[in-house]
Scaffold this active site. Structure first.
Site, PDB file in Angstrom:
ATOM      1  CE  LYS A 100     -31.708 -22.821  17.708  1.00  0.00           C
ATOM      2  NZ  LYS A 100     -32.623 -23.639  18.558  1.00  0.00           N
ATOM      3  N   GLY A 101     -27.922 -19.152  20.274  1.00  0.00           N
ATOM      4  CA  GLY A 101     -26.549 -19.050  20.768  1.00  0.00           C
ATOM      5  C   GLY A 101     -26.305 -19.847  22.029  1.00  0.00           C
ATOM      6  N   GLY A 102     -27.390 -20.185  22.752  1.00  0.00           N
ATOM      7  CA  GLY A 102     -27.270 -20.879  24.023  1.00  0.00           C
ATOM      8  C   GLY A 102     -27.888 -20.109  25.171  1.00  0.00           C
ATOM      9  CB  THR A 103     -30.148 -17.148  25.252  1.00  0.00           C
ATOM     10  OG1 THR A 103     -31.191 -17.671  24.410  1.00  0.00           O
ATOM     11  CG2 THR A 103     -29.237 -16.256  24.414  1.00  0.00           C
TER      12      THR A 103
END
Length: 342
Positions: A100-103
């Site tokens: 949920k970090g933007g990977t």
């Protein structure tokens, strides 16, 4: 025992007399049973997944015939992904975190680059499937030509204790990319994803804290993932800081071209993916890729990306911010980057 005998007898008035208390007892237990079922479902969602059966792992698609490299137009919004016969190699770079970090956004943006070939699915080799062996892992990789980089993404690697040692054993020269995001926002996003799959979960605050607003529950994975400094400590036992690039999840939204420029520099690639490839989608609240040549529509990430977050009381948010502050500051010191979360 008498009550039990009356229920078992099933005769006339005795059955009717005993049914009332039994029904009341069952009714009083119903809310408790529902809570247990909901928490059990959540625990199943939170547990680490298993390695999929070998037959269910999709084989890499055959390499497509492509125009000669000289015929590519790097400035075009839709860049071809170079391929050819090539051969399967171990990844030279991994996106190892965080969930949920933007990977997924970073992976899709990088796949525009003609010198990057990336595995689309998450193989979970270094956390769930390591017993399958390195030959199996390499067989999943796309074919690459000389000069191209093989890339894979599995964000749970960053929080898996065995992953650094295993990756170092494969290649100590591996480049490691970590997308990080304000840990409070990340935890709420994590909860929102689980809630969409398991309606009826307890509130975010009930899971984040023990006994109401008691101590923060670091056993909850949504909270534990955000302890970036602790996880990085484990990785630095095997890799020097120079092997890492820390990407800001917030800047990946506000300035995707700038963050992609840093990633391309880190990978030793030309800056091919630039601001001309992006536009901001106000409905989703994050950047999308402009229409590719020969395509009828722009490319945005799926419906699961950019989902609205549940409302969390400000008192809960402030408590979590205070909890994470010392960990964030240590992380800034370790990485030499201030991510501006405090």
């Amino acid at each position: 025992m008498a009550g039990s005998g009356g229920l078992a007898g099933g005769a006339g008035g005795s059955q009717g007399t005993a049914a009332g208390p039994g029904a009341a007892l069952r009714a009083s237990r119903a809310p408790l049973l529902f809570a247990v079922l909901v928490l059990g479902a959540y625990c199943l969602c939170a547990l680490p997944g298993r390695c999929p059966p070998a037959g269910r792992v999709p084989a890499p698609a055959p390499a497509r015939a492509e125009p000669p490299r000289a015929s590519r137009s790097p400035g075009a919004p839709g860049l071809p992904v170079a391929s050819g016969s090539g051969r399967r190699r171990f990844p030279q770079a991994l996106i190892v975190g965080v969930k949920k970090g933007g990977t997924r956004a970073l992976l899709e943006f990088l796949r525009l680059h003609p010198d990057i070939r990336a595995l689309g699915s998450e193989p979970h080799f270094f956390d769930r499937c390591y017993e399958r062996g390195l030959a199996w892992y390499r067989s999943l990789m796309p074919r690459t030509l000389d000069g191209q980089i093989t890339l894979e993404k599995t964000p749970s690697y960053f929080v898996t204790r065995e992953a650094p040692r295993r990756i170092h054993s494969m290649s100590p020269a591996t480049k490691l990319i970590v997308v990080v995001r304000n840990p409070v926002t990340r935890a709420i996003s994590d909860y929102a994803q689980t809630l969409s799959k398991t309606p009826g979960l307890p509130s975010f605050g009930a899971l984040a804290f023990r006994r109401g607003l008691g101590p923060v529950d670091t056993a909850w994975s949504a909270v534990r993932i955000g302890l970036y400094a602790q996880h990085l400590d484990n990785w630095l036992r095997y890799f020097p800081l120079s092997r890492f690039l820390f990407v800001s999840g917030e800047r990946l939204v506000s300035d995707p071209a700038g963050e992609l420029g840093r990633v391309q520099d880190f990978l030793g690639l030309r800056r091919v993916v630039t601001d001309k490839h992006f536009y901001f989608n106000a409905t989703k609240g994050f950047p999308c890729l402009k229409k590719a040549q020969g395509s009828g529509r722009p490319r945005c990430l799926g419906k699961s990306k950019g989902r609205p977050h549940p409302r969390v009381p400000e008192a809960v948010v402030q408590r979590l911010r205070a909890f994470y502050r010392p960990f964030n500051r240590k992380f800034y010191q370790m990485t030499g980057q201030d991510f501006g979360w405090d």
